[in-house]
Scaffold this motif. Structure first.
Motif, short mmCIF file in Angstrom:
data_model
loop_
_atom_site.label_atom_id
_atom_site.label_comp_id
_atom_site.label_asym_id
_atom_site.label_seq_id
_atom_site.Cartn_x
_atom_site.Cartn_y
_atom_site.Cartn_z
N PRO A 25 0.80 -1.23 0.00
CA PRO A 25 0.00 0.00 0.00
C PRO A 25 0.84 1.28 0.00
O PRO A 25 0.38 2.31 -0.50
N ILE A 26 2.05 1.23 0.52
CA ILE A 26 2.89 2.43 0.54
C ILE A 26 3.17 2.91 -0.88
O ILE A 26 3.11 4.10 -1.17
N ALA A 27 3.46 1.99 -1.79
CA ALA A 27 3.71 2.36 -3.18
C ALA A 27 2.45 2.96 -3.80
O ALA A 27 2.52 3.95 -4.53
N ALA A 28 1.30 2.36 -3.52
CA ALA A 28 0.04 2.88 -4.06
C ALA A 28 -0.21 4.31 -3.56
O ALA A 28 -0.61 5.19 -4.33
N MET A 29 0.03 4.54 -2.28
CA MET A 29 -0.14 5.88 -1.71
C MET A 29 0.82 6.87 -2.34
O MET A 29 0.43 7.99 -2.71
N ALA A 30 2.08 6.48 -2.46
CA ALA A 30 3.11 7.37 -2.99
C ALA A 30 2.81 7.75 -4.44
O ALA A 30 2.90 8.93 -4.82
N HIS A 31 2.45 6.78 -5.26
CA HIS A 31 2.19 7.07 -6.67
C HIS A 31 0.91 7.89 -6.85
O HIS A 31 0.89 8.81 -7.67
N THR A 32 -0.13 7.58 -6.09
CA THR A 32 -1.37 8.35 -6.18
C THR A 32 -1.11 9.80 -5.81
O THR A 32 -1.50 10.73 -6.53
N LEU A 47 -6.28 11.31 -19.25
CA LEU A 47 -5.55 10.17 -18.71
C LEU A 47 -6.34 9.48 -17.60
O LEU A 47 -6.90 10.13 -16.72
N GLY A 48 -6.35 8.17 -17.66
CA GLY A 48 -6.92 7.36 -16.59
C GLY A 48 -5.84 6.44 -16.05
O GLY A 48 -5.04 5.90 -16.82
N VAL A 49 -5.78 6.26 -14.75
CA VAL A 49 -4.77 5.41 -14.12
C VAL A 49 -5.45 4.39 -13.23
O VAL A 49 -6.35 4.74 -12.46
N VAL A 50 -5.02 3.14 -13.35
CA VAL A 50 -5.52 2.07 -12.49
C VAL A 50 -4.41 1.67 -11.54
O VAL A 50 -3.30 1.35 -11.97
N VAL A 51 -4.69 1.70 -10.25
CA VAL A 51 -3.74 1.29 -9.23
C VAL A 51 -4.06 -0.15 -8.85
O VAL A 51 -5.16 -0.44 -8.39
N CYS A 52 -3.09 -1.01 -9.09
CA CYS A 52 -3.28 -2.45 -8.85
C CYS A 52 -2.44 -2.93 -7.67
O CYS A 52 -1.32 -2.43 -7.46
N GLU A 53 -2.96 -3.88 -6.96
CA GLU A 53 -2.24 -4.63 -5.93
C GLU A 53 -1.73 -3.80 -4.76
O GLU A 53 -0.71 -4.11 -4.17
N GLY A 54 -2.47 -2.74 -4.42
CA GLY A 54 -2.06 -1.93 -3.28
C GLY A 54 -3.08 -1.89 -2.16
O GLY A 54 -2.94 -1.11 -1.23
N GLY A 55 -4.12 -2.71 -2.27
CA GLY A 55 -5.17 -2.63 -1.26
C GLY A 55 -6.00 -1.38 -1.50
O GLY A 55 -5.78 -0.64 -2.45
N ILE A 56 -6.92 -1.12 -0.58
CA ILE A 56 -7.82 0.02 -0.79
C ILE A 56 -8.13 0.80 0.49
O ILE A 56 -8.47 1.97 0.44
N LEU A 57 -7.99 0.19 1.65
CA LEU A 57 -8.42 0.87 2.87
C LEU A 57 -7.53 2.05 3.26
O LEU A 57 -7.91 2.83 4.13
N TRP A 58 -6.42 2.24 2.60
CA TRP A 58 -5.57 3.40 2.82
C TRP A 58 -6.15 4.65 2.16
O TRP A 58 -5.79 5.77 2.50
N LEU A 59 -7.02 4.45 1.18
CA LEU A 59 -7.49 5.56 0.35
C LEU A 59 -8.18 6.70 1.11
O LEU A 59 -7.88 7.86 0.84
N PRO A 60 -9.08 6.44 2.07
CA PRO A 60 -9.72 7.58 2.73
C PRO A 60 -8.73 8.51 3.41
O PRO A 60 -8.83 9.72 3.30
N GLU A 61 -7.76 7.94 4.10
CA GLU A 61 -6.77 8.78 4.79
C GLU A 61 -5.99 9.66 3.81
O GLU A 61 -5.78 10.84 4.04
#
Length: 174
Positions: A25-32, A47-61
């Motif tokens: 999830p850290i990579a997903a957070m950093a790239h987002t 542009l559309g971006v799909v974030v894969c394999e980073g989980g999802i519950l980090w997103l609200p924070e």
């Protein structure tokens, strides 16, 4: 060294796979965050971006922090014209693999529902054939019932501009 485009955490590249896997999830957070703050979506509005394999519950924070920080620090990123949460909802999607597994699985759906708009941003991904893949039936059991059609195919069709029936006008696959 690392693999793929994962950013190493402050402690350096993980030594063990379990460490690497848990920190995805850290990579997903950093790239987002980087895509938003560097104005990528402002420069490339289609542009559309799909974030894969980073989980999802980090997103609200991350959404809450980005929106609050953007409001207070807009002078630092004047090219970001809209709230980060709005940009993310319109131009990013997130996959179900790996879908978080709280000890009490009954708590996952309410946690997912608390992420406003997630039902429209989440797309099914299995991770098959790896050891930790998620079957479609497992994902359907864990997400809110009213999201199933969208998550299992509708969101991806809309995001990629595919026809709803999977067949284009010429009779080929969409």
């Amino acid at each position: 060294g690392g693999s793929g485009i994962n950013a190493p955490p402050a402690t350096g590249y993980p030594r063990y796979f379990v460490e690497y896997h848990a920190l995805a999830p850290i990579a997903a957070m950093a790239h987002t965050t980087s895509l938003i703050c560097h104005g990528v979506f402002e420069k490339y509005p289609e542009l559309g971006v799909v974030v894969c394999e980073g989980g999802i519950l980090w997103l609200p924070e991350v959404l809450w922090r980005l929106d609050a920080d953007w409001k207070g620090l807009r002078m630092e990123v004047p090219w970001v014209k809209r709230q980060p949460s709005e940009i993310i909802a319109e131009q990013m999607r997130f996959t179900t693999h790996p879908l978080e597994q709280p000890p009490d699985e009954g708590k996952l759906a309410p946690m997912l529902e608390a992420i406003g708009g997630l039902g429209d941003m989440l797309m099914f991904a299995s991770g098959y054939p790896r050891w930790d893949y998620d079957s479609p039936s497992i994902v359907r059991e864990r997400i809110p019932d009213e999201w199933c059609d969208a998550v299992m195919g509708g969101n991806a069709r809309r995001f990629y501009g595919l026809p709803a029936n999977g067949v284009d006008d010429s009779g080929g696959l969409g």
